[in-house]
Each structure stands twice: as C-alpha cells, then as structure tokens.
Design a protein around this motif. Structure first.
Motif, short mmCIF file in Angstrom:
data_model
loop_
_atom_site.label_atom_id
_atom_site.label_comp_id
_atom_site.label_asym_id
_atom_site.label_seq_id
_atom_site.Cartn_x
_atom_site.Cartn_y
_atom_site.Cartn_z
N HIS A 280 -19.24 -69.81 39.02
CA HIS A 280 -17.78 -69.20 39.21
C HIS A 280 -18.13 -68.61 37.99
N ARG A 281 -18.32 -68.80 36.85
CA ARG A 281 -17.42 -67.92 35.68
C ARG A 281 -19.01 -66.53 35.44
N THR A 282 -20.29 -67.50 35.37
CA THR A 282 -20.59 -66.79 34.74
C THR A 282 -21.29 -65.77 35.67
N LEU A 283 -20.62 -65.82 36.68
CA LEU A 283 -21.14 -64.64 38.71
C LEU A 283 -19.48 -63.81 38.40
N GLN A 284 -18.81 -63.73 37.70
CA GLN A 284 -17.91 -63.21 37.31
C GLN A 284 -18.31 -61.88 37.61
N GLY A 285 -18.00 -60.51 38.47
CA GLY A 285 -18.52 -59.07 38.16
C GLY A 285 -19.60 -59.14 38.46
N VAL A 286 -20.34 -59.85 39.30
CA VAL A 286 -21.91 -59.79 39.63
C VAL A 286 -21.57 -59.54 41.17
N PRO A 287 -22.92 -58.63 41.30
CA PRO A 287 -22.72 -58.32 42.81
C PRO A 287 -23.13 -59.13 43.55
N LEU A 288 -22.62 -60.11 44.44
CA LEU A 288 -22.94 -61.74 44.73
C LEU A 288 -23.73 -61.43 46.41
N GLU A 300 -29.36 -84.35 43.50
CA GLU A 300 -28.30 -85.18 44.75
C GLU A 300 -26.92 -84.17 44.37
N ILE A 301 -26.57 -84.27 45.94
CA ILE A 301 -25.19 -83.84 45.93
C ILE A 301 -24.95 -85.12 46.51
N SER A 302 -23.54 -85.95 45.96
CA SER A 302 -22.76 -87.09 45.96
C SER A 302 -21.72 -87.03 47.34
N ASP A 303 -21.42 -85.91 47.22
CA ASP A 303 -19.99 -85.37 48.60
C ASP A 303 -20.18 -83.67 48.91
N TYR A 304 -21.00 -83.65 49.82
CA TYR A 304 -21.05 -82.17 50.17
C TYR A 304 -19.80 -81.40 51.07
N SER A 305 -19.13 -82.03 51.32
CA SER A 305 -17.80 -81.62 51.82
C SER A 305 -17.47 -81.22 50.47
N GLN A 306 -17.14 -81.48 49.41
CA GLN A 306 -16.48 -80.56 48.50
C GLN A 306 -17.49 -79.71 47.99
N PHE A 307 -18.49 -79.83 47.65
CA PHE A 307 -20.32 -78.98 47.34
C PHE A 307 -19.50 -77.67 48.21
N ASP A 308 -19.57 -77.81 49.20
CA ASP A 308 -18.86 -76.58 50.25
C ASP A 308 -17.94 -76.11 49.97
N ALA A 312 -17.63 -72.02 48.94
CA ALA A 312 -17.47 -71.15 50.40
C ALA A 312 -16.91 -69.46 49.30
N PRO A 313 -16.33 -69.78 48.63
CA PRO A 313 -15.31 -68.56 47.67
C PRO A 313 -16.73 -67.58 47.24
N LEU A 314 -17.86 -67.88 46.94
CA LEU A 314 -18.52 -67.07 46.49
C LEU A 314 -20.21 -66.87 47.89
N ARG A 315 -20.01 -67.55 49.00
CA ARG A 315 -20.21 -67.49 49.82
C ARG A 315 -19.78 -66.24 51.33
N ASP A 316 -18.90 -66.59 51.33
CA ASP A 316 -18.33 -65.69 51.34
C ASP A 316 -17.86 -64.12 50.93
N ARG A 317 -18.34 -63.96 49.87
CA ARG A 317 -18.30 -62.80 49.07
C ARG A 317 -19.54 -62.16 49.24
N GLY A 318 -20.66 -62.88 49.82
CA GLY A 318 -22.16 -62.38 50.57
C GLY A 318 -22.98 -63.28 49.86
N LEU A 319 -22.46 -64.36 48.53
CA LEU A 319 -24.26 -65.01 47.51
C LEU A 319 -24.93 -65.97 49.42
N ARG A 320 -25.78 -65.93 49.34
CA ARG A 320 -26.62 -67.09 49.71
C ARG A 320 -26.94 -67.92 49.04
N LEU A 321 -27.33 -69.10 49.92
CA LEU A 321 -27.24 -70.88 49.43
C LEU A 321 -28.78 -70.91 50.16
N ALA A 322 -30.02 -71.08 49.19
CA ALA A 322 -31.48 -71.84 49.56
C ALA A 322 -32.01 -73.16 48.93
N VAL A 323 -32.35 -73.91 50.08
CA VAL A 323 -31.85 -75.33 50.02
C VAL A 323 -33.77 -74.81 49.32
#
Length: 418
Positions: A280-288, A300-308, A312-323
């Motif tokens: 989040h800090r690194t992407l400040q000011g970047v067109p997401l 490994e992701i131990s807690d998917y709910s926390q990860f999501d 969420a705030p970044l994805r709401d602003r246009g960032l996309r997630l890839a697996v």
C-alpha cells in the motif's frame, strides 16, 4: 534368591533417562535450544543433582547460556555471568580441578573458590564442550549442595556422552547463526548498492497482436550469482523481505511512465507484504488501473479473509489481482477459489506440449471455462512454439507471454516496441 540385590524400580527407570533422551533426540524433534535444555534436565535427574547448566567462555567471563534447576529460585539464571578465572569451569578445563568431585569441601583447590562455601557446592561434575573445529565453547556442568559419594567413572562417562552430544547441537546453532549473518550481509549489500535491475517481459494479446502489459522481473548482479527467487527467499529468511521486495517494485514502477497509458505492469508480491501494508505504501500515487499484483502457487496465505480485506481498498481503486502458476498444484486452485482474481496465469508446466498432450489440453479448457463463468482473464505463461499459440487460440485463450512472444528486456529496449 538369597544374596541377590533387590532392584529399585525407580532407580532402574532413572538410569534409563540419558539413553532414552539421546535416542529420542536423535530423531531431530524440537529446536536446538529445546534439545540442549532437555539434555540438562535428563542429566540432572539421572545424577540426582540440583542444578545443571551450559556455560560459554567469552571475553574472560563465564556466561550461562542454558540452565535447569530443581530450585524454585535458582542461584544462577540464563544470561548471568561471572569472571572466568573465579569459576570451577575454567579450573576444570585447565586441569586445576578434576571433572568429577564427590565433595568439594574435601578438595583444597575447590576451597580456594569462595563459591564453594557460599553456595555451598557439594558434588560437582564439569566437562569441556569441544566444538567440531576443536575450539572450547565452554562447559557442560551439574552440581548439588550435598556431597554424593556414589558418583563414579560411569557417571563421568555419561557426562562426556552428553557433553559431546550438546557440543554437536551448539555447533549446529553457531553454524546456523553464521549462515544467518552471511545471508543478512549479502541482502543488505544488495540493498545498499541497489545491485539489481528490472527487465520487462511482454504480455501479448494473441488475436490483436499487440502488447497489453509487461511482467516485471528482477535480476541481480551481486555475487554470488544466483536466481532471483534465491535472493528473495534469503531476504525473507533474515527478515528483509519487505525491504528487498518493495525496493524491486519501486524500481520497476519507473517503467510506467515509459509505456503507453493502456499498457499495465505486473509485479510479483508476497502475501506478507500485502498483509503488513508495505505494498500500500509503495503504490501510493500510482495509477492502480495499470497495476497487477501476482500471487504464486508457492506462497502460502494463512488467512484468506484478512488478505482479501487488506487488498480490497486497492482493488476498489482499479488494481487487479493475478494468481500465478495455475495448474502447478493444489494451492493455486485454492488461491483462485478464495481470492477471485481478475487474472489467472497458467503455469508453464501446463502450457508445455499443450498441442500434443490431451490431459493438459483438457485442464486448460476447464480453466478457460471457469474463467469465463467468473469473469477472470486467462494469461498463458511460457509459450515457446507456434503450435502452442495455435492451440491456445483454439481454446479461446487470447493473452500469453513466453520467449516466442518476447524475451525479458531492459527498460530502454521496451520503449522501442511501441
């Protein structure tokens, strides 16, 4: 029968303690600290002593590194130290005191030490801890405030056995500590010198024949020369994952200003650096809307709910997630189900020989169908032959990357692609 000694069952059980301990500890369970402490407990119980400890000799002092005591208020504690010359340990190592003392008050050389009367010290056993390189680490000791005239050569032999075992554990710990320090120094040097660069591999729209994005890849030029994943793994091991990963992403972000507005950059990022807020800090000011974050099969992701929630705030602003690495194993499918990514990247192992392998083709077709149902896009990785491209088009996979479509290039070279 008459004249035969009556066996004490409790004593018989206690006599087995050291052998049972050495047998179970050889299986490798527990940390080195736990194993050494267990060794002290075993020898103290076996010899009916009150205190057992491991001491290190350092800068003229004896430092207690491990302590086991039968007393609620032990006379010594981990971290305590005293002058080495005023200790039993030093005098045992240099031969002024014997390794086995049944009653210290009967040994004139022991009575020269004030601790003998002050403690008081009754029975005492101390054996040097000699490391694999021949260096004396310190001593493996136990003592009681009471004399014990039953102690003999057999007990001393068991002390030596335990000391040798403990010395091997300490050597492993010291070796691990040295390795950790060397890793830390290597990664710190890379960070201080910025001894890495970014290359950009094109992601191509197969039907339109144009570049739609680039995967950013980090390359290191610091010695020793190793693959990038080794550097990032070492950084994670020594607690510098955030520093190295964010430095690599920050450097790669320079490419955004050099490519067209409708072209995106894709970055590999570890789940920990999403959960801790670093990305989040690194992407400040970047067109997401021009940023894709890739999470791989191997992370490994131990807690998917926390990860999501964190993402969420970044994805709401246009960032996309890839697996990434989809099809490489169970974890990638779990990532897909739990994270609902905008992009699913098919692993190179799935794409290789896709045109001739019916099993790979069937799994790819299933993932394409899944993506269509969930609104995800498919990107095929590792495409190297025209036959693979043709098969991907037949399976309605329209986005891909690989050496056939474009090698990773430095920033200066990708500008010329447009």
């Amino acid at each position: 029968m008459d004249g035969q000694p009556i066996l004490d069952p409790v004593a018989s059980q206690l006599s087995l303690i050291p052998y049972v301990f050495l047998s179970t500890s050889s299986q490798g369970a527990g940390s080195i600290d736990e194993v050494v402490l267990d060794a002290l407990v075993a020898i103290r119980l076996h010899l009916d002593m009150e205190v057992a400890f491991v001491a290190e000799f350092s800068n003229g002092r004896r430092r207690f590194r491990y302590v086991d005591s039968a007393w609620e208020n032990s006379p010594i504690a981990v971290g305590d130290s005293d002058p080495l010359e005023l200790s039993y340990c030093q005098r045992v190592v240099d031969g002024r005191l014997p390794e086995l003392i049944q009653d210290a008050k009967q040994i004139p050389a022991a009575m020269e030490l004030s601790v003998t009367a002050a403690m008081p010290v009754g029975a005492h056993l101390s054996v040097p801890l000699r490391l694999s390189d021949g260096q004396i680490y310190g001593t493996f000791c136990c003592f009681s405030t009471r004399p014990n005239f039953s102690l003999g050569d057999r007990d001393l032999a068991i002390m030596h056995l335990f000391a040798d075992f403990t010395a091997r554990q300490l050597w492993r710990k010291l070796d691990a500590d040295r390795s950790h320090q060397e890793m830390t120094q290597r990664v710190t040097t890379v960070l201080d010198r910025e001894a890495f660069t970014t290359v950009y591999q094109p992601i191509v729209h197969l039907l339109e024949g144009r570049i739609i994005g680039f995967e950013t890849l980090t390359r290191f030029w610091s010695t020793p020369m190793r693959p990038p994943d080794v550097w990032f793994d070492e950084a994670a091991t020594v607690g510098l994952s955030e520093a190295l990963e964010m430095a690599a992403i920050a450097k790669a972000l320079a490419g955004l200003s050099q490519i067209p507005e409708d072209v995106y950059l894709s970055f590999n990022v570890s789940p920990d650096n999403i959960l801790n807020g670093a990305i989040h800090r690194t992407l400040q000011g970047v067109p997401l809307h021009r940023v894709v974050l890739e999470v791989t099969e191997h992370q490994e992701i131990s807690d998917y709910s926390q990860f999501d929630q964190c993402l969420a705030p970044l994805r709401d602003r246009g960032l996309r997630l890839a697996v990434d690495d989809a099809g490489a194993g169970y974890a990638s499918f779990l990532h897909i189900l739990q994270l609902k990514p905008e992009i699913i990247k098919l692993d190179i192992g799935l794409i290789r020989d896709l045109d001739t392998d019916l099993t790979r083709r069937a799994l790819t077709a299933a993932l394409v169908g899944f993506a269509q149902e969930t609104g995800s896009k498919i990107v095929a990785e590792g495409v190297e032959t025209t036959a693979e491209v043709a098969t991907l088009k037949q399976l309605r996979v329209s986005q891909a990357q690989g050496y056939l479509l474009g090698h990773p290039l430095p920033l200066g070279d990708i500008v010329g692609l447009f």
